[in-house]
Design an enzyme around this catalytic site. Structure first.
Site, PDB file in Angstrom:
ATOM      1  N   HIS A 131       9.979   7.418   4.712  1.00  0.00           N
ATOM      2  CA  HIS A 131       9.542   8.649   4.049  1.00  0.00           C
ATOM      3  C   HIS A 131      10.095   9.906   4.716  1.00  0.00           C
ATOM      4  CE1 HIS A 131       6.113   8.499   7.041  1.00  0.00           C
ATOM      5  NE2 HIS A 131       6.294   9.806   7.006  1.00  0.00           N
ATOM      6  N   ASP A 161       8.267   0.975   5.322  1.00  0.00           N
ATOM      7  CA  ASP A 161       8.410   2.397   5.641  1.00  0.00           C
ATOM      8  C   ASP A 161       9.301   2.611   6.865  1.00  0.00           C
ATOM      9  OD1 ASP A 161       8.129   5.114   5.274  1.00  0.00           O
ATOM     10  OD2 ASP A 161       6.312   5.259   6.496  1.00  0.00           O
ATOM     11  N   GLY A 231       5.007  15.353  11.384  1.00  0.00           N
ATOM     12  CA  GLY A 231       6.212  15.549  12.180  1.00  0.00           C
ATOM     13  C   GLY A 231       6.405  14.461  13.212  1.00  0.00           C
ATOM     14  N   SER A 233       6.150  11.411  12.460  1.00  0.00           N
ATOM     15  CA  SER A 233       6.688  10.270  11.727  1.00  0.00           C
ATOM     16  C   SER A 233       8.046   9.850  12.263  1.00  0.00           C
ATOM     17  CB  SER A 233       6.849  10.620  10.250  1.00  0.00           C
ATOM     18  OG  SER A 233       5.662  10.425   9.561  1.00  0.00           O
ATOM     19  N   GLY A 289       4.437 -16.554  -1.656  1.00  0.00           N
ATOM     20  CA  GLY A 289       4.139 -16.530  -3.083  1.00  0.00           C
ATOM     21  C   GLY A 289       2.663 -16.689  -3.373  1.00  0.00           C
ATOM     22  N   ILE A 290       1.845 -15.954  -2.633  1.00  0.00           N
ATOM     23  CA  ILE A 290       0.403 -15.963  -2.868  1.00  0.00           C
ATOM     24  C   ILE A 290      -0.119 -14.537  -2.860  1.00  0.00           C
ATOM     25  CG2 ILE A 290       0.035 -18.235  -1.823  1.00  0.00           C
ATOM     26  CD1 ILE A 290      -1.099 -16.719   0.653  1.00  0.00           C
ATOM     27  N   GLY A 292      -3.877 -12.657  -1.866  1.00  0.00           N
ATOM     28  CA  GLY A 292      -5.146 -12.992  -1.233  1.00  0.00           C
ATOM     29  C   GLY A 292      -5.658 -11.883  -0.359  1.00  0.00           C
TER      30      GLY A 292
END
Length: 494
Positions: A131, A161, A231, A233, A289-290, A292
């Site tokens: 970002h 991110d 800042g 980040s 591939g779940i 939960g």
């Protein structure tokens, strides 16, 4: 900023977006003389000066610019405004007052912002947050000795991110990268970055939790009470040896400023993302591939709804709410209602722990899951797959993959066909376009429901589609005769 609950705010680099038209690996250092605070004698003070001295030169300020652009806006007509301002239509736009829309050009202001980054190799590779650098036009990296470099983006990953950028320089002070899994709750850490654009700043705190999940993306945050603000980040979270353990990413706040906890992306996730971005240009994400959640969260939710809580035979684990059809878990026999308790012998109590473990895997890797079904213990070997349901390497496609050349539509063609934008196919070679019968002079108007106004935008849409679950371009366009047609262009090999 990203809101979760009461204001979960990214410690965003874009702290002061100026809307004025005029503005906008290892370090080769001596071994630490001090032991980690995790092994310090109880009650003894912790000296953080060594860590600060060692890590500070590796943390940089990142300044970004979004240039002014001309954009086309479309608004719904107000028939009453049109009537009273120009009742006879002498000065109006065609179709105004008839319930249609009208378009106008708007000049966006030049925007500026700043954040932080961490030098991870002496030849110029720098890690920051996605970002911080997403959709910007210019990136400048400023070292602690005030040297400035222009940077280019090597790759970005919105799910974690994280972003990798590079400057053309040598012998930079790269930070030592530590194993974040060895962090202990209660251990002292430093957060280093450029909050509020006031300059490089060091704050101290302890690790207050690990494997925190805030919803969405690949998340297994290190939680700390070291002050993190806008800042920070992309800045460094380091241990008392001055070694990198995380990349600061967001803060939890009810005010938008630091008031409690900051969150950092652990190096266990960062290392894999960086490696993939360097090698493939995109992250090779391995999936079971779940869908939960933490078992205790699931049972708490049942209690809140006044429902009976089943006896799962265990109090900690990951409740499987859904098994994706044709996914890796389905192929291994997982079913809804199963409770996963460990992966490759590592106990699991949180979904974030599973995500962090899988973040170091690639499609095609195998893992062993232990789980309970109706309180019965079971194991399964799972061959991990990518988002497209196979074990191939996923790469971002370029325009070349289409086997065609393009140009932007001319002003005369806009008038001729009564359109405002479009991309013209100028040449078709061997490739998907030829296979699907897309002809020369065909005008592309939209791709995957997105208006295509430039070749650069078409390029980005191709890249985005190539790494998605369904790597297909759904093209809408028109022939020179004015006839509208549609094409579905697959981006993967047949």
């Amino acid at each position: 900023m990203k809101k979760v609950s009461n204001y979960l705010v990214y410690a965003m680099c874009i702290i002061a977006i100026a809307f004025s038209a005029g503005s906008f690996v290892k370090v080769y250092a001596n071994k630490a003389p001090l032991a980690s605070s995790a092994t310090a004698a109880p009650g003894q003070p912790v000296d953080l000066t060594y860590a600060a001295d060692k890590a500070l030169p590796s943390v940089v300020t990142i300044r970004v610019v979004k240039n002014s652009k001309t954009v086309i806006r479309e608004v719904q007509n107000d028939p009453f405004e049109d009537f009273f301002s120009d009742p006879f239509g002498f000065f109006g736009t065609p179709n105004r007052g008839n319930g249609g829309t009208r378009k106008y050009q708007q000049q966006t202001p030049k925007q500026q912002g700043s954040g932080s980054g961490v030098i991870i190799s002496s030849d110029g590779y720098i890690v920051t947050n996605n970002h911080v650098v997403a959709d910007v036009d210019e990136i400048t990296v400023i070292l602690t000795d005030n040297r400035e470099f222009s940077a280019k983006v090597i790759g970005t990953d919105a799910d974690s991110d994280l972003a990798l950028v590079k400057v053309n320089a040598k012998d930079l002070p790269a930070i030592t990268i530590a194993d974040s899994q060895k962090l202990r709750i209660g251990e002292w850490v430093l957060a280093i970055g450029n909050p509020f654009s006031i300059g490089t700043t060091v704050t101290a705190g302890i690790v207050s939790a690990k494997a925190r999940s805030m919803g969405g993306g690949v998340q297994s945050f290190i939680q700390t009470d070291a002050a993190i603000n806008r800042g920070n980040s992309g800045g460094a979270l380091v241990n008392t040896n001055g070694e990198l353990v995380g990349i600061n990413a967001m803060l939890y706040s009810e005010t938008g400023s630091y008031s409690g906890y900051g969150f950092a992306i652990p190096t266990t996730i960062m290392n894999k993302v960086v490696s993939d971005l360097k090698t493939y240009g995109t992250v090779q994400r391995a999936l079971i591939g779940i869908q939960g959640s933490d078992l205790n969260n699931y049972t708490d939710n049942l209690k809140e709804q006044g429902k009976e809580v089943p006896d799962f035979g265990v109090v900690n684990g990951i409740y499987v709410a859904k098994v994706v059809e044709d996914g890796a878990g389905a192929a291994a026999g997982l079913k809804e209602g199963d409770v996963i308790t460990s992966i490759d012998g590592k106990p699991l109590s949180k979904m974030a722990e599973l995500q962090e473990y899988l973040a170091n895997k690639r499609p095609g890797d195998k893992v062993t899951l232990s789980y309970l079904r109706n309180k019965a213990k079971k194991t399964a070997t799972v061959t991990l797959k990518n988002a497209q349901g196979n074990t191939k390497v996923v790469k971002k496609a370029d325009l070349d993959v289409l086997g065609a050349n393009f140009r932007e539509i001319s002003k005369e063609e806009k008038e001729q066909f009564d359109i405002n934008y479009g991309i013209v196919v100028t040449k078709v070679d061997n490739g998907p376009f030829k296979k699907k019968g897309v002809p020369v002079k065909f005008i592309i108007l939209t791709v995957n429901d997105q208006p295509v106004k430039s070749i650069t935008q078409l390029q980005e849409l191709v890249k985005e589609a190539s790494t998605s679950k369904t790597p297909v371009l759904y093209i809408k366009g028109m022939y020179p005769s004015g006839k509208v047609d549609f094409f579905a262009i697959p981006l993967e090999d047949d």
